[in-house]
Design a protein around this motif. Sequence first.
Motif, PDB file in Angstrom:
ATOM      1  N   UNK A   6     -11.949  -3.123   1.178  1.00  0.00           N
ATOM      2  CA  UNK A   6     -12.931  -1.891   1.016  1.00  0.00           C
ATOM      3  C   UNK A   6     -12.109  -0.722   1.226  1.00  0.00           C
ATOM      4  N   UNK A   7     -11.347  -0.465   2.389  1.00  0.00           N
ATOM      5  CA  UNK A   7     -10.528   0.652   2.846  1.00  0.00           C
ATOM      6  C   UNK A   7      -9.511   0.946   1.902  1.00  0.00           C
ATOM      7  N   UNK A   8      -8.652  -0.053   1.408  1.00  0.00           N
ATOM      8  CA  UNK A   8      -7.734  -0.091   0.369  1.00  0.00           C
ATOM      9  C   UNK A   8      -8.249   0.435  -0.891  1.00  0.00           C
ATOM     10  N   UNK A   9      -9.188  -0.094  -1.163  1.00  0.00           N
ATOM     11  CA  UNK A   9     -10.065   0.423  -2.551  1.00  0.00           C
ATOM     12  C   UNK A   9     -10.176   1.921  -2.403  1.00  0.00           C
ATOM     13  N   UNK A  10     -10.761   2.170  -1.233  1.00  0.00           N
ATOM     14  CA  UNK A  10     -11.171   3.678  -1.104  1.00  0.00           C
ATOM     15  C   UNK A  10      -9.863   4.536  -1.099  1.00  0.00           C
ATOM     16  N   UNK A  11      -9.032   4.059  -0.434  1.00  0.00           N
ATOM     17  CA  UNK A  11      -7.646   4.830  -0.358  1.00  0.00           C
ATOM     18  C   UNK A  11      -6.925   4.791  -1.932  1.00  0.00           C
ATOM     19  N   UNK A  12      -7.158   3.827  -2.495  1.00  0.00           N
ATOM     20  CA  UNK A  12      -6.591   4.143  -4.088  1.00  0.00           C
ATOM     21  C   UNK A  12      -7.566   5.002  -4.873  1.00  0.00           C
ATOM     22  N   UNK A  13      -8.869   4.851  -4.753  1.00  0.00           N
ATOM     23  CA  UNK A  13      -9.655   5.778  -5.389  1.00  0.00           C
ATOM     24  C   UNK A  13      -9.387   7.533  -4.900  1.00  0.00           C
ATOM     25  N   UNK A  14      -9.182   7.571  -3.509  1.00  0.00           N
ATOM     26  CA  UNK A  14      -8.719   9.050  -3.047  1.00  0.00           C
ATOM     27  C   UNK A  14      -7.398   9.321  -3.764  1.00  0.00           C
ATOM     28  N   UNK A  61     -13.073   5.368   8.000  1.00  0.00           N
ATOM     29  CA  UNK A  61     -12.818   4.122   7.415  1.00  0.00           C
ATOM     30  C   UNK A  61     -11.701   3.391   8.407  1.00  0.00           C
ATOM     31  N   UNK A  62     -10.747   4.120   8.809  1.00  0.00           N
ATOM     32  CA  UNK A  62      -9.723   3.536   9.651  1.00  0.00           C
ATOM     33  C   UNK A  62      -9.867   3.713  11.259  1.00  0.00           C
ATOM     34  N   UNK A  63     -11.102   4.256  11.330  1.00  0.00           N
ATOM     35  CA  UNK A  63     -11.257   4.600  12.855  1.00  0.00           C
ATOM     36  C   UNK A  63     -10.309   5.464  13.694  1.00  0.00           C
ATOM     37  N   UNK A  64      -9.992   6.375  12.734  1.00  0.00           N
ATOM     38  CA  UNK A  64      -9.057   7.375  13.476  1.00  0.00           C
ATOM     39  C   UNK A  64      -7.223   6.890  13.209  1.00  0.00           C
ATOM     40  N   UNK A  65      -6.989   5.865  13.002  1.00  0.00           N
ATOM     41  CA  UNK A  65      -5.779   5.013  13.140  1.00  0.00           C
ATOM     42  C   UNK A  65      -5.125   5.256  11.682  1.00  0.00           C
ATOM     43  N   UNK A  66      -3.895   5.314  11.568  1.00  0.00           N
ATOM     44  CA  UNK A  66      -3.305   5.492  10.382  1.00  0.00           C
ATOM     45  C   UNK A  66      -2.686   4.233   9.984  1.00  0.00           C
ATOM     46  N   UNK A  67      -3.289   3.762   8.869  1.00  0.00           N
ATOM     47  CA  UNK A  67      -3.133   2.487   8.186  1.00  0.00           C
ATOM     48  C   UNK A  67      -2.098   2.588   7.224  1.00  0.00           C
ATOM     49  N   UNK A  68      -0.921   1.760   7.320  1.00  0.00           N
ATOM     50  CA  UNK A  68       0.114   2.178   6.105  1.00  0.00           C
ATOM     51  C   UNK A  68      -0.234   1.557   4.973  1.00  0.00           C
ATOM     52  N   UNK A  69      -1.141   0.571   4.794  1.00  0.00           N
ATOM     53  CA  UNK A  69      -1.288   0.064   3.463  1.00  0.00           C
ATOM     54  C   UNK A  69      -2.491   1.127   2.974  1.00  0.00           C
ATOM     55  N   UNK A  70      -3.143   1.664   3.610  1.00  0.00           N
ATOM     56  CA  UNK A  70      -4.144   2.796   3.006  1.00  0.00           C
ATOM     57  C   UNK A  70      -3.328   3.985   2.381  1.00  0.00           C
ATOM     58  N   UNK A  71      -2.182   4.477   2.996  1.00  0.00           N
ATOM     59  CA  UNK A  71      -1.463   5.411   2.417  1.00  0.00           C
ATOM     60  C   UNK A  71      -0.646   4.868   1.152  1.00  0.00           C
TER      61      UNK A  71
END
Length: 161
Positions: A6-14, A61-71
């Motif tokens: 879901x986080x990945x989908x939100x990052x894609x939409x962002x 969504x990421x609890x404040x941490x940088x998730x590279x898959x989101x980037x």
Amino acid sequence: MAGENEFLLHALLMGIFITFLYDLLRIFRRVVPHNGFFVSMEDLAFWVYCGGEVFLLMYHEGNGSLRWFAVLGAVLGMLLYRKLVSRLFVKYTSLLLCKVLRVVGRILEFLSRPFRRACKRSAAMAARAGCGIRGRYRRGMRDFKNRLTRSLKELKMVVKK
């Protein structure tokens, strides 16, 4: 795992949303050309806004941490939108807006013709009569010239004596 998807989908939409916003900015620049200063200010405001949105996404969504898959998801969303939609959207939307504005401009020009003619006639009549700003300026300059000429003549008479 479902939360990360879901986080990945939100990052894609962002990523798609950010690219869409920048396309709107590009359309605005094509329709209303302006100088480099304003382009820079628009870019600064855009990137500050986008940075805030990405920060909020990462925070919530990421609890404040940088998730590279989101980037990578955001970059993938940007690339997909750019390759599939962006060029045609910017080209045809700006073309359509330019044509609409040109038609509206011609209609307004046509509707304002009687007023422009009336204003030109009244301005010409006012100038002949010495009214209005131009007439007051001319009258003031003529009076100043007459006073200066009179003062010079008096000065010459005083010097001759």
